[in-house]
Design a protein around this motif. Structure first.
Motif, PDB file in Angstrom:
ATOM      1  N   ASP A   1      11.440   8.771   1.010  1.00  0.00           N
ATOM      2  CA  ASP A   1      11.557   8.046  -0.262  1.00  0.00           C
ATOM      3  C   ASP A   1      13.018   7.808  -0.621  1.00  0.00           C
ATOM      4  O   ASP A   1      13.369   6.749  -1.142  1.00  0.00           O
ATOM      5  CB  ASP A   1      10.838   8.790  -1.387  1.00  0.00           C
ATOM      6  CG  ASP A   1       9.324   8.744  -1.232  1.00  0.00           C
ATOM      7  OD1 ASP A   1       8.820   7.867  -0.497  1.00  0.00           O
ATOM      8  OD2 ASP A   1       8.642   9.584  -1.845  1.00  0.00           O
TER       9      ASP A   1
ATOM     10  N   ARG B   1       0.806  -1.211   0.000  1.00  0.00           N
ATOM     11  CA  ARG B   1       0.000   0.000   0.000  1.00  0.00           C
ATOM     12  C   ARG B   1       0.842   1.265   0.000  1.00  0.00           C
ATOM     13  O   ARG B   1       0.307   2.370   0.023  1.00  0.00           O
ATOM     14  CB  ARG B   1      -0.914   0.042   1.235  1.00  0.00           C
ATOM     15  CG  ARG B   1      -1.974  -1.022   1.268  1.00  0.00           C
ATOM     16  CD  ARG B   1      -2.941  -0.888   2.444  1.00  0.00           C
ATOM     17  NE  ARG B   1      -2.235  -1.008   3.727  1.00  0.00           N
ATOM     18  CZ  ARG B   1      -2.174  -0.048   4.660  1.00  0.00           C
ATOM     19  NH1 ARG B   1      -2.754   1.109   4.468  1.00  0.00           N
ATOM     20  NH2 ARG B   1      -1.528  -0.235   5.790  1.00  0.00           N
ATOM     21  N   TYR B   2       2.154   1.149  -0.020  1.00  0.00           N
ATOM     22  CA  TYR B   2       3.022   2.324   0.041  1.00  0.00           C
ATOM     23  C   TYR B   2       3.023   3.051  -1.298  1.00  0.00           C
ATOM     24  O   TYR B   2       3.195   2.449  -2.348  1.00  0.00           O
ATOM     25  CB  TYR B   2       4.460   1.937   0.403  1.00  0.00           C
ATOM     26  CG  TYR B   2       5.357   3.144   0.538  1.00  0.00           C
ATOM     27  CD1 TYR B   2       5.349   3.899   1.696  1.00  0.00           C
ATOM     28  CD2 TYR B   2       6.175   3.553  -0.504  1.00  0.00           C
ATOM     29  CE1 TYR B   2       6.141   5.029   1.819  1.00  0.00           C
ATOM     30  CE2 TYR B   2       6.976   4.682  -0.391  1.00  0.00           C
ATOM     31  CZ  TYR B   2       6.952   5.411   0.770  1.00  0.00           C
ATOM     32  OH  TYR B   2       7.726   6.536   0.886  1.00  0.00           O
ATOM     33  N   THR B   3       2.826   4.349  -1.237  1.00  0.00           N
ATOM     34  CA  THR B   3       2.861   5.192  -2.431  1.00  0.00           C
ATOM     35  C   THR B   3       3.871   6.305  -2.187  1.00  0.00           C
ATOM     36  O   THR B   3       3.730   7.056  -1.218  1.00  0.00           O
ATOM     37  CB  THR B   3       1.481   5.814  -2.710  1.00  0.00           C
ATOM     38  OG1 THR B   3       0.517   4.780  -2.790  1.00  0.00           O
ATOM     39  CG2 THR B   3       1.495   6.606  -3.993  1.00  0.00           C
TER      40      THR B   3
END
Length: 91
Positions: A82, A54-56
């Motif tokens: 990031d 689910r990481y964006t």
């Protein structure tokens, strides 16, 4: 493969590397000096979102930098978190 990336020793090395490289803040404005504190407070949340797919990544901050003969080029600056995850993958 993902468990190798998310291993504690790999993430620790990635943290040290991002802090050592310094660099500009991304769109979130977090400085690299704040990364360790952020990880201590949010590590389980970040890792669980990655494991659950689910990481964006956050949007990249676009900055134009001067080049030779009056030209410019666009430089994309990711957030510090990031960058931390990118470093962990590249190791």
């Amino acid at each position: 493969m993902i468990e190798n990336v998310l291993a504690a020793t790999n993430l620790y090395k990635a943290t040290r590397q991002v802090e050592r490289n310094k660099g500009a803040s991304g769109i979130d404005g977090m400085k690299t000096t704040k990364l360790s504190k952020y990880i201590l407070e949010n590590r389980s949340i970040v890792l669980s979102t990655i494991r659950e797919n689910r990481y964006t990544p956050k949007p990249i901050l676009g900055v134009t930098i001067p080049k030779g003969q009056g030209k410019t080029r666009l430089l994309g600056i990711p957030t510090v978190v990031d960058r931390w995850l990118q470093q962990a993958v590249s190791q």
